[in-house]
Write an enzyme that holds these catalytic residues in place. Sequence first.
Site, PDB file in Angstrom:
ATOM      1  CE  LYS A   1      -2.312  -1.126   3.788  1.00 37.36           C
ATOM      2  NZ  LYS A   1      -1.759  -2.457   4.126  1.00 37.36           N
TER       3      LYS A   1
ATOM      4  NE  ARG B   1      -4.431  -1.312  10.022  1.00 33.85           N
ATOM      5  CZ  ARG B   1      -3.443  -0.799   9.293  1.00 33.85           C
ATOM      6  NH1 ARG B   1      -3.617   0.316   8.642  1.00 33.85           N
ATOM      7  NH2 ARG B   1      -2.290  -1.426   9.229  1.00 33.85           N
TER       8      ARG B   1
ATOM      9  NE  ARG C   1       7.240  -2.573   5.972  1.00 30.46           N
ATOM     10  CZ  ARG C   1       5.918  -2.387   6.060  1.00 30.46           C
ATOM     11  NH1 ARG C   1       5.240  -1.937   5.029  1.00 30.46           N
ATOM     12  NH2 ARG C   1       5.293  -2.663   7.183  1.00 30.46           N
TER      13      ARG C   1
ATOM     14  NE  ARG D   1       6.099  -0.323  10.184  1.00 35.48           N
ATOM     15  CZ  ARG D   1       4.942  -0.415   9.513  1.00 35.48           C
ATOM     16  NH1 ARG D   1       4.808   0.200   8.353  1.00 35.48           N
ATOM     17  NH2 ARG D   1       3.943  -1.103   9.993  1.00 35.48           N
TER      18      ARG D   1
ATOM     19  NE  ARG E   1       1.989  -4.925  10.995  1.00 37.58           N
ATOM     20  CZ  ARG E   1       3.127  -4.935  10.305  1.00 37.58           C
ATOM     21  NH1 ARG E   1       4.215  -5.473  10.830  1.00 37.58           N
ATOM     22  NH2 ARG E   1       3.170  -4.413   9.105  1.00 37.58           N
TER      23      ARG E   1
HETATM   24  P1  ADP Z   1       0.819  -2.119   7.775  1.00 37.33           P
HETATM   25  O1  ADP Z   1      -0.247  -1.900   6.745  1.00 37.33           O
HETATM   26  O2  ADP Z   1       2.094  -2.621   7.177  1.00 37.33           O
HETATM   27  O3  ADP Z   1       0.373  -2.967   8.942  1.00 37.33           O
HETATM   28  P2  ADP Z   1       0.662   0.692   8.771  1.00 37.33           P
HETATM   29  O4  ADP Z   1       1.818   1.592   8.720  1.00 37.33           O
HETATM   30  O5  ADP Z   1      -0.508   1.003   7.913  1.00 37.33           O
HETATM   31  O6  ADP Z   1       1.265  -0.760   8.436  1.00 37.33           O
HETATM   32  O7  ADP Z   1       0.126   0.558  10.280  1.00 37.33           O
HETATM   33  C1  ADP Z   1       0.982   0.293  11.361  1.00 37.33           C
HETATM   34  C2  ADP Z   1       0.201   0.250  12.679  1.00 37.33           C
HETATM   35  O8  ADP Z   1      -0.426   1.525  12.931  1.00 37.33           O
HETATM   36  C3  ADP Z   1      -0.953  -0.753  12.727  1.00 37.33           C
HETATM   37  O9  ADP Z   1      -0.501  -2.049  13.076  1.00 37.33           O
HETATM   38  C4  ADP Z   1      -1.838  -0.122  13.820  1.00 37.33           C
HETATM   39  O10 ADP Z   1      -1.328  -0.338  15.111  1.00 37.33           O
HETATM   40  C5  ADP Z   1      -1.712   1.356  13.543  1.00 37.33           C
HETATM   41  N1  ADP Z   1      -2.753   1.863  12.604  1.00 37.33           N
HETATM   42  C6  ADP Z   1      -2.547   2.404  11.367  1.00 37.33           C
HETATM   43  N2  ADP Z   1      -3.703   2.759  10.784  1.00 37.33           N
HETATM   44  C7  ADP Z   1      -4.694   2.415  11.668  1.00 37.33           C
HETATM   45  C8  ADP Z   1      -6.118   2.502  11.648  1.00 37.33           C
HETATM   46  N3  ADP Z   1      -6.765   3.010  10.587  1.00 37.33           N
HETATM   47  N4  ADP Z   1      -6.791   2.051  12.730  1.00 37.33           N
HETATM   48  C9  ADP Z   1      -6.164   1.538  13.797  1.00 37.33           C
HETATM   49  N5  ADP Z   1      -4.828   1.424  13.877  1.00 37.33           N
HETATM   50  C10 ADP Z   1      -4.090   1.852  12.832  1.00 37.33           C
END
Ligand code: ADP
Length: 222
Positions: free
Chosen positions: A13, A89, A128, A161, A172
Amino acid sequence: MKLVLLGPPGAGKGTLATLIKDELGIMHISTGDMLREEMKSGSDLGNEVKQYVESGALVPDEVVIKIIENKLTSDEQVAKGFMLDGFPRTEAQAEELDKILEKIGKSIDYSFYMDASLEVVLQRLTGRRICRDCGAIFHMTNMPPKEAGKCDSCGGEIYQRPDDNEETIKKRMDVYGENTAPVVEYYAGQGKLKKVNADQSTDELFDEMMANVNADKKANQD
Ligand code: ADP
Ligand code: ZN
């Protein structure tokens, strides 16, 4: 153009959002990036969300909805169009997003569902690496930086990360299956879902997504 990117962690993404926003001249809004910025700054909000992010759990809906609402209602750049990455999400977030957009007279054009196999996402996430300064995304084998440990774009330090370790990745993926898979159904129900094959290389996926965007633009002109 107002788009949403959906897909499991590791679908690509962030990588694709960066390419597409440049191509279309729209904003890239990533809740993950915004949360990591808050954590880095040491703000109260940053400290509050840290435990969730680092363990791979979702940050509570109220918190991310507030962040997105502030962004969408106060940033002038939003008028150019945007691509949401990592939000919504949960189904509750998807419903709130529609309400926020309705208030400002906008709506999502459609959502891309970046479908990827478990094998591919695990390989991507474990390799990554991210630039600490500009957020550019690399991969130890698929897309290594020219100089080890250094960002190609800004020279910043490259790091892994903390939530990209095997145990947290597993968590996750579970959270994704439970909370985010229903969001795919939410957009399908609105007739706004385009599924793309995210196992492809970045270039192939970019071409497939842009072909969709261009076909849609053309259909709306006709
Ligand atoms: P990825 O898609 O690789 O899991 P992101 O950078 O999108 O990584 O998200 C990392 C973390 O940030 C998630 O595991 C969560 O803890 C938090 N997070 C991000 N976006 C949201 C969201 N829309 N709602 C709840 N938590 C979120
Ligand atoms: Zn950088």
